[in-house]
Design a protein around this motif. Structure first.
Motif, PDB file in Angstrom:
ATOM      1  N   ILE A 116      -4.106   0.525 -24.446  1.00 56.20           N
ATOM      2  CA  ILE A 116      -3.821   1.844 -23.872  1.00 56.20           C
ATOM      3  C   ILE A 116      -2.724   2.574 -24.650  1.00 56.20           C
ATOM      4  O   ILE A 116      -2.843   3.748 -24.957  1.00 56.20           O
ATOM      5  CB  ILE A 116      -3.405   1.728 -22.387  1.00 56.20           C
TER       6      ILE A 116
ATOM      7  N   ARG B 107      -4.371  -4.516 -13.870  1.00 54.88           N
ATOM      8  CA  ARG B 107      -5.600  -4.979 -13.244  1.00 54.88           C
ATOM      9  C   ARG B 107      -6.583  -5.539 -14.268  1.00 54.88           C
ATOM     10  O   ARG B 107      -6.740  -5.018 -15.359  1.00 54.88           O
ATOM     11  CB  ARG B 107      -6.224  -3.911 -12.350  1.00 54.88           C
TER      12      ARG B 107
ATOM     13  N   ALA C 249      -9.589  -3.912 -23.965  1.00 59.19           N
ATOM     14  CA  ALA C 249      -9.523  -2.439 -23.972  1.00 59.19           C
ATOM     15  C   ALA C 249      -8.223  -1.982 -23.320  1.00 59.19           C
ATOM     16  O   ALA C 249      -7.530  -1.102 -23.832  1.00 59.19           O
ATOM     17  CB  ALA C 249     -10.727  -1.861 -23.222  1.00 59.19           C
ATOM     18  N   ARG C 250      -7.881  -2.610 -22.189  1.00 56.16           N
ATOM     19  CA  ARG C 250      -6.682  -2.174 -21.466  1.00 56.16           C
ATOM     20  C   ARG C 250      -5.390  -2.534 -22.205  1.00 56.16           C
ATOM     21  O   ARG C 250      -4.361  -1.898 -22.005  1.00 56.16           O
ATOM     22  CB  ARG C 250      -6.669  -2.731 -20.040  1.00 56.16           C
TER      23      ARG C 250
ATOM     24  N   TRP D 109     -12.044   4.673 -22.754  1.00 50.09           N
ATOM     25  CA  TRP D 109     -11.174   5.671 -22.129  1.00 50.09           C
ATOM     26  C   TRP D 109     -11.962   6.519 -21.147  1.00 50.09           C
ATOM     27  O   TRP D 109     -13.099   6.880 -21.395  1.00 50.09           O
ATOM     28  CB  TRP D 109     -10.568   6.617 -23.175  1.00 50.09           C
TER      29      TRP D 109
ATOM     30  N   ASP E 122      -9.340   2.808 -19.357  1.00 51.00           N
ATOM     31  CA  ASP E 122      -8.018   3.248 -19.809  1.00 51.00           C
ATOM     32  C   ASP E 122      -7.834   4.694 -19.383  1.00 51.00           C
ATOM     33  O   ASP E 122      -8.777   5.499 -19.427  1.00 51.00           O
ATOM     34  CB  ASP E 122      -7.923   3.145 -21.337  1.00 51.00           C
ATOM     35  N   GLY E 123      -6.626   5.045 -19.014  1.00 52.82           N
ATOM     36  CA  GLY E 123      -6.358   6.417 -18.595  1.00 52.82           C
ATOM     37  C   GLY E 123      -6.464   6.613 -17.099  1.00 52.82           C
ATOM     38  O   GLY E 123      -6.196   7.698 -16.594  1.00 52.82           O
ATOM     39  N   VAL E 124      -6.842   5.548 -16.381  1.00 57.57           N
ATOM     40  CA  VAL E 124      -6.891   5.638 -14.919  1.00 57.57           C
ATOM     41  C   VAL E 124      -5.658   4.917 -14.360  1.00 57.57           C
ATOM     42  O   VAL E 124      -5.448   3.733 -14.633  1.00 57.57           O
ATOM     43  CB  VAL E 124      -8.168   4.992 -14.335  1.00 57.57           C
TER      44      VAL E 124
END
Lengths: 466, 301
Positions: free
Chosen positions: B258, B225, B254-255, A355, A255-257
């Motif tokens: 965000i 993705r 997890a994604r 993250w 996350d954060g990319v």
């Protein structure tokens, strides 16, 4: 007297800019444009060369000496009229064209010192045309009863559509997103290219008679073959090179990319810098690392700063001299406080609870040139270090989006998935299908896409006359 | 603009909306999705196509209110318009004749699995449907699903209807008793994950439909993705359906988190400001009042 006059001719009239400390706090435009007095003063430097070498550098063949002469004489409306004969998007080109590599590169004044600020003058004329009296409506040409579908409403598509509508063809411009403009709306940030200006210039193309259909993902909603079945006689494909590349290093899905495409699309198209007034969120603040050295990387870094980042790093694996970004943008970025980490290669992204929290890098030195002619970065042993980061933006380029080609049988692609098209005409392996812009050349500039569009429009017109 | 021709609240916070979108309806295939934007300041949200009617030129979406955008969508009514609907996006389901197909749907995932089950049945497969809900009050699409299968099962977490337990448990039970060639599982991420864990020892291919965060839905941004078999894929163009036993569900979950904070903030603002339904009815009351007052004034003068 004679001497000082000469000096004046050699030195370019500077365009005012917002102070770095002020501009990093908002998304307002950085370069403010010439006042009429300054524009006239700058235009007066033009030597009006008989062979106009500057025109050789313009992919859409604007008669530069002619419009500059108009400005010099105070005929600003005449100037914009002259430009619009060849360029529908002058306020855009005046802002984002890399003039230093194009028209201005051929300017005779540049041999001694500063070339004429052709881009600045084009912008002035275009802004004047927008602010003042609306230009007389283009006269409606005689309809040819030929229908053309243009796929993609970026710079290439807008140019093709405008050119063909001008000679009387019925043109439909299909855009996959909800707003027309392609990279001009999703990619280039507000502070470099205000979206109001894009809207105005897209509207001009609409006034020429082009019908614009948004939310139309060609390849999904209609295939190219279905467009022919719907009665289009020719099709131009200008869908850009939209698929983002990632580095392929561990941790890139944390996350954060972000890809630069995502980061910029959220900020520009979706206006997430105005969240929560606008609904699309984006991560703000913290420490941000942008990987890459092109204009897109610099744009992403400057967007991150304006979103309130504490620190922004631009991490590039070659040296500053090798950066593909425009010199002016690099200067702007530096003035604004972006930290350049050049000759630096990211090797791994570190995460905490999903993250991203760090970027492990290694310093490099430049070795022998590789097949692209650029010097190859070689990691220096023992130079590993880590940057603390909260957000990473990967801006290392794009590749062809297979969405349209994969649904178009018989359309020849090269080994990297780009459409094979004739450079002079945009002709593809499919009868009646033309292509141009990034989907043919790979990521390039707004003006080169427009140039390809201009050539393709000519070829399509020829094709339709047959 | 895309007109809402029908809106129905099926159970608490679960809605069905039928949209006028003839071009999309003509092309839509099972497994595909749309991206919509409700208003000018709205975000782009992906929703699976639950049904399409080519003759009528409409598509239907089934959704659960999870944040501001879906709350806003649920506040609209028939006759209202959405500013943007793009689709059909993603790859269609691969519908083949394989024998017996078990279609498992959890919650609003039922919407996505409905046209898939129908297509498998039409292709000559024996279709077993398993539907799972938290409780009997939340059951939706039962008649629709019964109509497209040969064998129907239902379960609830609390046992208030059918088998007591999760979808994966019921699937496990069926796999032990019956011969199944292919499993389709669509629903909350946890449900898809547990179904895949269940089918893995049975060595039955299990297809899931993933729902990560998306922006454009055409492969341009890479926000969606996912990792499948150790390779990064873009859900919008490579999916949304993947071999579930290869999917990295930890990464997906997890994604999906965000923007949790931002989503919460948006929702709170929406509720506090009383935008949407409440704001609308208030505006209408005000307008009528103003109109009445205006008329009073006219009469007085």
């Amino acid at each position: 007297m004679e001497k000082s006059k000469k000096a004046m001719v050699l030195k370019r009239v500077q365009m005012p800019e917002r102070a770095p400390g002020v501009r990093v706090t908002n998304f307002n435009e950085v370069a403010l444009g010439y006042s009429p007095e300054r524009a006239i003063q700058e235009a007066s430097r033009c030597l009006q060369c008989k062979d106009s070498p500057c025109r050789r550098g313009c992919p859409v063949e604007v008669d530069i000496p002619a419009f500059v002469k108009c400005i010099k004489e105070g005929d600003f409306t005449g100037a914009i009229r002259e430009i619009k004969k060849k360029n529908f998007l002058p306020a855009i080109c005046g802002r984002v064209c890399p003039q230093e590599n194009q028209c201005e590169r051929f300017c005779v004044l540049g041999k001694k010192r500063d070339p004429l600020t052709i881009g600045g003058l084009e912008r002035f004329a275009a802004d004047h045309g927008r602010d003042k009296n609306p230009l007389d409506e283009p006269s409606k040409p005689k309809p040819t009863v030929k229908r053309v579908a243009v796929v993609g409403s970026g710079p290439a598509g807008l140019t093709v559509a405008g050119d063909l509508a001008r000679v009387g063809h019925e043109v439909t411009l299909f855009e996959g997103l909800h707003k027309p403009g392609g990279v001009l709306v999703y990619g280039i940030p507000e502070f470099r290219l205000p979206k109001e200006i894009v809207e105005f210039e897209v509207d001009y193309v609409r006034q020429l008679g082009v019908e614009i259909k948004t939310n139309a993902v060609i390849g999904k909603l209609f295939t190219i073959d279905e467009l022919f079945k719907r009665g289009y006689h020719a099709i131009f494909i200008g869908v850009g090179a939209g698929l983002p590349l990632f580095m392929g290093i561990p941790g890139e899905n944390l996350d954060g990319v972000y890809s630069a495409n995502e980061f910029l699309t959220r900020a520009n198209l979706m206006k997430s810098y105005l969240f929560p007034e606008y609904d699309t969120p984006i991560k703000r603040g913290g420490r941000v690392a942008v990987v890459g050295g092109g204009n897109v990387a610099v744009d992403a870094a400057r967007v991150a700063l304006r979103l309130g980042a504490d620190e922004v790093y631009l991490v590039y694996r070659r040296g500053e001299a090798e950066m593909p970004a425009r010199a002016e943008e690099i200067r702007h970025a530096k003035e604004e406080g972006i930290i350049f980490e050049v000759l630096t290669l990211p090797v791994r992204l570190l995460g905490k609870n999903g993250w991203v929290c760090g970027m492990e890098c290694v310093r490099v030195e430049l070795g022998e040139p590789d097949e692209s002619g650029r010097r190859r970065p070689i990691p220096i042993k023992g130079s590993e270090f880590a940057l603390d980061v909260d957000v990473v933006v990967v801006a290392i380029g794009t590749r062809a989006n297979p969405l349209l080609p994969s649904t178009t049988p018989g359309l020849e692609l090269n080994e990297r998935g780009y459409i094979v098209a004739d450079e002079e005409t945009g002709r593809t392996s499919r009868e009646g299908v033309f292509a141009g812009g990034d989907i043919v050349t790979g990521a390039a500039t707004v003006i080169s896409a427009m140039g390809a569009g201009r050539k393709a429009a000519r070829a399509i017109d020829e094709y339709l006359k047959k | 603009m895309f007109k809402i021709v029908k809106k129905e609240e099926l159970t608490a916070d679960v809605y069905l909306i039928e949209l006028e979108a003839p071009d999309i309806a003509r092309k839509a295939q099972p497994g595909q999705f749309i991206v919509l934007r409700i208003g000018e300041r709205g975000e782009r949200i992906p929703l699976t196509i639950a049904d399409f009617d080519r003759a009528k030129g409409t598509i239907s979406i089934l959704f659960l209110v999870v944040g501001k955008s879906t709350r806003w969508l649920s506040d609209l009514r028939a006759g209202d318009h959405l500013v943007d609907v793009s689709g059909p996006l993603g790859k269609p389901s691969e519908i083949e004749r394989v024998g017996t197909v078990l279609c498992a749907g959890g919650g609003v995932g039922i919407g996505a699995i409905h046209p898939i089950a129908r297509a498998f049945r039409e292709a000559g497969n024996r279709v077993i449907v398993v539907m799972g809900f938290r409780s009997k009050d939340l059951i939706v699409f039962e008649d629709e699903m019964r109509a497209v299968c040969d064998e129907f099962h239902i379960c609830t977490d609390d046992g208030s209807r059918g088998f007591k337990g999760f979808v994966a448990q019921l699937v496990d039970k069926i796999l032990k008793e019956d011969e199944v060639d292919l499993v389709y599982a669509i629903g909350p991420t946890m449900m898809m994950r547990t179904v895949c864990d269940t089918t893995r020892p049975h060595r039955i291919k299990t297809v899931v439909s993933l729902n990560p965060v998306m922006v454009d839905g055409t492969g341009m941004c890479g926000s969606c993705r996912v990792s499948v078999g150790g390779k990064t894929k873009f859900c919008c163009v490579d999916g949304p359906e993947f071999d579930g036993q290869q999917v990295d569900f930890d990464l997906l979950m997890a994604r999906q988190k965000i923007y949790l904070e931002e989503e919460k903030l948006s929702m709170e603002r929406y509720e506090a400001k009383g935008e949407g339904r409440r704001a609308k009815s208030e505006r209408r009351v005000k307008d009528e009042k103003r109109k009445a007052e205006g008329e009073c004034r006219k009469v007085k003068s």
